[in-house]
Every structure is written in C-alpha cells, then in structure tokens.
Design a protein around this motif. Structure first.
Motif, PDB file in Angstrom:
ATOM      1  N   ALA A 136      -2.470   3.595 -10.729  1.00 28.53           N
ATOM      2  CA  ALA A 136      -2.406   3.630  -9.168  1.00 28.53           C
ATOM      3  C   ALA A 136      -3.001   4.568  -9.165  1.00 28.53           C
ATOM      4  O   ALA A 136      -3.647   4.549  -8.067  1.00 28.53           O
ATOM      5  N   ASP A 137      -3.522   5.619 -10.120  1.00 31.38           N
ATOM      6  CA  ASP A 137      -4.730   6.317  -9.632  1.00 31.38           C
ATOM      7  C   ASP A 137      -6.100   5.525  -8.849  1.00 31.38           C
ATOM      8  O   ASP A 137      -6.565   6.344  -8.218  1.00 31.38           O
ATOM      9  N   VAL A 138      -6.411   4.752  -9.941  1.00 34.08           N
ATOM     10  CA  VAL A 138      -7.813   3.220  -9.379  1.00 34.08           C
ATOM     11  C   VAL A 138      -7.292   2.662  -7.814  1.00 34.08           C
ATOM     12  O   VAL A 138      -7.822   3.139  -7.185  1.00 34.08           O
ATOM     13  N   ARG A 139      -5.795   2.661  -7.766  1.00 35.93           N
ATOM     14  CA  ARG A 139      -5.952   1.903  -6.168  1.00 35.93           C
ATOM     15  C   ARG A 139      -5.982   3.254  -5.597  1.00 35.93           C
ATOM     16  O   ARG A 139      -6.531   2.842  -4.410  1.00 35.93           O
ATOM     17  N   LYS A 140      -5.459   4.098  -5.560  1.00 32.54           N
ATOM     18  CA  LYS A 140      -5.486   5.510  -4.364  1.00 32.54           C
ATOM     19  C   LYS A 140      -6.755   5.772  -4.751  1.00 32.54           C
ATOM     20  O   LYS A 140      -7.491   5.686  -3.464  1.00 32.54           O
ATOM     21  N   GLN A 141      -7.917   5.875  -5.826  1.00 28.37           N
ATOM     22  CA  GLN A 141      -9.167   6.344  -5.445  1.00 28.37           C
ATOM     23  C   GLN A 141      -9.940   4.568  -4.967  1.00 28.37           C
ATOM     24  O   GLN A 141     -10.552   5.546  -3.225  1.00 28.37           O
ATOM     25  N   ALA A 142      -9.800   4.041  -4.753  1.00 30.35           N
ATOM     26  CA  ALA A 142     -10.378   2.434  -3.755  1.00 30.35           C
ATOM     27  C   ALA A 142      -9.540   2.782  -2.411  1.00 30.35           C
ATOM     28  O   ALA A 142     -10.063   2.205  -1.188  1.00 30.35           O
ATOM     29  N   GLU A 143      -8.260   2.619  -2.463  1.00 34.55           N
ATOM     30  CA  GLU A 143      -7.999   3.507  -0.814  1.00 34.55           C
ATOM     31  C   GLU A 143      -8.412   4.190  -0.166  1.00 34.55           C
ATOM     32  O   GLU A 143      -8.596   4.443   1.495  1.00 34.55           O
ATOM     33  N   SER A 146     -11.646   2.481   0.750  1.00 36.86           N
ATOM     34  CA  SER A 146     -11.703   1.592   1.958  1.00 36.86           C
ATOM     35  C   SER A 146     -10.348   1.980   2.213  1.00 36.86           C
ATOM     36  O   SER A 146      -9.383   0.900   1.872  1.00 36.86           O
ATOM     37  N   PRO A 147     -10.005   2.743   3.461  1.00 40.04           N
ATOM     38  CA  PRO A 147      -8.042   2.775   3.176  1.00 40.04           C
ATOM     39  C   PRO A 147      -7.493   1.724   4.158  1.00 40.04           C
ATOM     40  O   PRO A 147      -5.940   2.272   3.968  1.00 40.04           O
ATOM     41  N   ARG A 148      -8.123   0.613   4.396  1.00 43.19           N
ATOM     42  CA  ARG A 148      -7.165  -0.766   4.935  1.00 43.19           C
ATOM     43  C   ARG A 148      -7.613  -1.856   4.193  1.00 43.19           C
ATOM     44  O   ARG A 148      -7.621  -2.859   4.564  1.00 43.19           O
ATOM     45  N   LEU A 149      -7.783  -1.679   2.498  1.00 41.58           N
ATOM     46  CA  LEU A 149      -8.270  -2.486   1.647  1.00 41.58           C
ATOM     47  C   LEU A 149      -7.020  -4.090   1.624  1.00 41.58           C
ATOM     48  O   LEU A 149      -7.226  -4.966   1.554  1.00 41.58           O
ATOM     49  N   GLY A 150      -6.067  -3.236   1.067  1.00 44.89           N
ATOM     50  CA  GLY A 150      -4.897  -3.262   1.165  1.00 44.89           C
ATOM     51  C   GLY A 150      -4.474  -4.613   2.166  1.00 44.89           C
ATOM     52  O   GLY A 150      -4.421  -5.857   2.075  1.00 44.89           O
TER      53      GLY A 150
END
Length: 160
Positions: A136-143, A146-150
């Motif tokens: 979840a920490d990694v996902r937050k960093q990725a987002e 890149s805020p619209r990654l998902g």
C-alpha cells in the motif's frame, strides 16, 4: 544484495491486481501482457505468491490470480521471501579456518567472525526496512508520481 527480476515482477503484479479493482481472477496471460513478460516465467512467480499466501489461484478457463489480502497487509519482505526464499543472503563459510588459519584454535575461532557479524547486521537492517514497507505504501508512492495510474491501467485492460 541482488534479487531476481521475479521480485520486481511480483511486486508490480500485486499492485496491478489491486489497481484492476476486479472481483474476478486475472489470467497469467493478461497479467503477463500488461508488462510484456513471458507468461510461463511469470506463472512461476505467481505460484510462489500463492504458496506464500499473498495471492490466490483459481483453476480453469475463467481462472487466474487475485490478491489473498489487502496491500496494507503485504510487505515488501513478504514478496521478497516468497520469490527468493527465506534463506539469508550472506552465508559465512568460515574461510578464516582455512589456509593460514588452518589448525588454529582459541576464542577467536570459536565466536562468529567480524565479517559475519557485520554482514548479518546489514542484512537484518535491510530485512527490517523491507518489512516496514507495505505494498500500500508503494502504491501511494506510485500514485503520487502518476495520480491517474489506476485509471490508465483499468482503461488499458478494458481495451486489451
């Protein structure tokens, strides 16, 4: 410390499974296509995640893989251990007892050597750092980057 590319693949696929926000399992073929990876090799990593309780596997034509638990309950150390195994990276072979140290005895050969102690201390710090970070920490960093990654991931999967 060098890890196999399987660790990178496994972390990305776990994140992908979460971003897809689907209740259905995702096939190895679709997961592999997401990153242009060879399906048979990715499947080995996915099976390791299943054995570790990180992912679940559903057999059959409509089968595939899903996360077994939320990202905030999966650490980077969990994934590394699933893919690389639990063994310590540094294995002391006691070379100090060979060559010029052959036949030596005394307290200096009965306790762990300074090299072994230093390497184990460093590995423990590395393992603690990985255990302190969830996916979840990694996902937050990725987002953050890149805020619209998902959204982009779900759109790509809807088209392909």
């Amino acid at each position: 410390m060098r890890m196999s590319e399987g660790v990178e693949w496994a972390v990305h696929v776990c994140l992908l499974l979460d971003w897809l926000e689907t209740d259905r399992p995702v096939s190895t073929t679709r997961l592999a296509a997401s990153y242009d990876l060879p399906p048979p090799y990715l499947n080995k990593q996915l099976q390791a995640l299943v054995r570790a309780g990180i992912a679940t596997s559903t057999p059959g034509a409509r089968g595939g893989f899903a996360l077994a638990r939320p990202l905030d309950q999966i650490t980077l150390m969990d994934v590394v251990t699933a893919i690389e195994g639990p063994d310590e990276a540094f294995q002391c072979t006691e070379i100090r007892r060979r060559g010029m140290g052959a036949g030596s005895s005394g307290p200096e050969t009965e306790i762990p050597c300074a090299v072994s102690i230093a390497m184990h201390r460093a590995e423990l710090a590395w393992r603690r750092a990985l255990a302190a970070q969830t996916l979840a920490d990694v996902r937050k960093q990725a987002e953050r980057v890149s805020p619209r990654l998902g959204e982009r991931i779900r759109a790509w999967h809807a088209r392909n």
